[in-house]
Scaffold this active site. Structure first.
Site, PDB file in Angstrom:
ATOM      1  N   GLU A  23      -5.192   7.379   7.704  1.00  0.00           N
ATOM      2  CA  GLU A  23      -4.227   8.477   7.663  1.00  0.00           C
ATOM      3  C   GLU A  23      -4.963   9.699   7.126  1.00  0.00           C
ATOM      4  OE1 GLU A  23       0.087   9.112   8.337  1.00  0.00           O
ATOM      5  OE2 GLU A  23      -1.208   7.366   8.614  1.00  0.00           O
ATOM      6  N   GLU A  25       0.837  -1.192   0.000  1.00  0.00           N
ATOM      7  CA  GLU A  25       0.000   0.000   0.000  1.00  0.00           C
ATOM      8  C   GLU A  25       0.873   1.245   0.000  1.00  0.00           C
ATOM      9  OE1 GLU A  25      -2.887   0.011   3.129  1.00  0.00           O
ATOM     10  OE2 GLU A  25      -3.393  -2.113   2.873  1.00  0.00           O
ATOM     11  N   PHE A  64      -6.993   2.230   5.802  1.00  0.00           N
ATOM     12  CA  PHE A  64      -6.222   1.064   5.380  1.00  0.00           C
ATOM     13  C   PHE A  64      -6.518  -0.185   6.202  1.00  0.00           C
ATOM     14  CE2 PHE A  64      -3.591   3.740   8.142  1.00  0.00           C
ATOM     15  CZ  PHE A  64      -3.262   2.849   9.168  1.00  0.00           C
ATOM     16  N   ARG A 121      -2.425   8.334  17.448  1.00  0.00           N
ATOM     17  CA  ARG A 121      -1.692   7.123  17.820  1.00  0.00           C
ATOM     18  C   ARG A 121      -1.232   7.164  19.273  1.00  0.00           C
ATOM     19  NH1 ARG A 121       3.230   6.584  13.973  1.00  0.00           N
ATOM     20  NH2 ARG A 121       3.533   4.739  15.266  1.00  0.00           N
ATOM     21  N   LYS A 165       2.567   4.720   1.164  1.00  0.00           N
ATOM     22  CA  LYS A 165       2.918   5.306   2.457  1.00  0.00           C
ATOM     23  C   LYS A 165       2.471   6.755   2.436  1.00  0.00           C
ATOM     24  CE  LYS A 165       6.595   6.340   5.731  1.00  0.00           C
ATOM     25  NZ  LYS A 165       6.015   7.664   6.002  1.00  0.00           N
TER      26      LYS A 165
END
Length: 385
Positions: A303, A234, A343, A274, A236
């Site tokens: 993201e 995938e 994702f 996070r 970045k």
């Protein structure tokens, strides 16, 4: 330190061990709940002076000598032994219970609005009056976010293991549970009552963020194929890691800084970084995701990246980061709108998906997210080459 904590936990009841864990973290709620005491040095000095019948200038002088208001308050209370007629329990062991201390600190964090400063001063002053000098040192530090106990959450997990097995052998299982539900009090209550079996049912739940997992690094693509065979590749993204928690039924849940209601599409949403920070208020775009989600409850990993409305191109990370703010959010969100590249899906409709293989989670993700302008499924390639 670990053995001392384990003995402390062993002698604690199941009704108080949760509050103890929060206090050891210097909090009255899990790390992911945005709870603030709203006490600065100046207010604390007033509270100390009020509780110990000491001029604020003298408190400030002691603070400058010690460099720590907790130690300063402890010293002043020790010195007040000859004023016992005014200050009760000056050097005696505290009779106030852990739960009473916890409830007062929780009340402190919840106090707001007109007259709240005086109310906060009174709450802290009452605690200082009721506690012995050593306890005062730490009760002053907690609202100032300067507890300084010298250990981490991992030390507490080690102590849980020692309490249950007499060594650190259970740390791995405890950490796995904590990663899914990063609420030390929740973990403590369950293992205190049911032993290590108490965390067997710990699973993801909407509203409690999951600690982000970091991938093991390999030097290049050749080594990745050699080790794993088939891989999922995938892009970045250079954005802000954002966990999205969505619940279809929002009855009884008010709009607040910790969560948005979407009356149009009957949903309720939260976002977490996070580091477990509740970032919901930074992302008003998320109030529109209800129409894109097939399901009653989901936890998505994504993201967040800003894009240029005119060119439809993603913008640099530095510009995206200007969205991380508490003020003027509406204006900036119009100037720098975001897309959330999803994702992974970690939970859906009561089922924890983290134990499922990525290929299966990917299929569930694709069946869950409809095409739209806020949530974008991250493109991927599955290959052995």
């Amino acid at each position: 330190m670990t053995k001392i904590l384990s003995e402390f936990f062993r002698h604690s009841s199941k009704d108080e061990i949760g509050e103890i864990c929060y206090l050891l973290q210097g909090r009255v709620a899990p790390l992911y709940e945005a709870t603030e005491f709203g006490i600065a040095d100046k207010l604390m000095i007033r509270a100390i002076g009020k509780a110990l019948y000491t001029d604020e200038k003298d408190v400030m002088s002691e603070f400058k000598k010690e460099g720590d208001l907790g130690t300063a308050a402890q010293k002043i209370k020790n010195q007040s032994a000859n004023r016992r007629t005014k200050i009760k329990n000056t050097n005696q062991k505290s009779k106030i219970t852990i739960r009473e201390v916890f409830n007062k600190l929780k009340l402190l964090a919840e106090s707001g609005g007109e007259g709240s400063q005086e109310k906060k001063i009174q709450i802290v002053s009452d605690l200082i009056t009721s506690l012995d000098p050593l306890s005062v040192r730490y009760i002053v530090r907690i609202p100032l976010d300067k507890l300084r106990l010298g250990f981490s959450d991992m030390t507490i997990l080690d102590a849980f293991s020692w309490m249950l097995s007499g060594d650190k052998s259970l740390h791995g299982k405890l950490e796995e549970a904590y990663n899914v539900r990063p609420d030390m009090a929740y973990i403590a209550r369950h293992i205190k009552e049911h032993g290590i079996k108490g965390i067997g049912h710990v699973s993801a739940v909407v509203g409690a963020p999951i600690l982000a997992s970091l991938c093991a690094r390999l030097p290049n693509a050749v080594e990745m194929i050699k080790k794993m065979g088939e891989v999922d590749v995938e892009p970045k993204y250079d954005g802000v890691r954002t966990a999205i928690h969505f619940k279809r039924d929002h009855k009884g849940i008010p709009d607040s800084p910790s969560g948005f209601r979407d009356d149009t599409h009957k949903g309720w949403v939260q976002a977490f970084s996070r580091n477990l920070e509740n970032t919901t208020a930074m992302y008003p775009e998320l109030t529109r995701i209800g129409k894109q989600i097939r399901g009653k409850e989901v936890i998505l990993d994504s993201e967040a990246i800003g894009y240029d409305v005119k060119t439809d191109r993603l913008i640099p990370f530095q510009e995206t980061m200007t969205r991380k703010r508490k003020h003027d959010v509406a204006h900036v969100s119009n100037a720098i709108p975001l897309r959330f590249f999803v994702f992974d899906i970690l939970y859906k409709d009561g089922k924890d998906l983290m134990g499922e293989p990525l290929s299966k989670r990917r299929g569930i993700l694709e069946a869950t997210i409809r095409k739209g302008d806020v949530l974008i499924i991250s493109p991927n390639i599955v290959t052995t080459d």
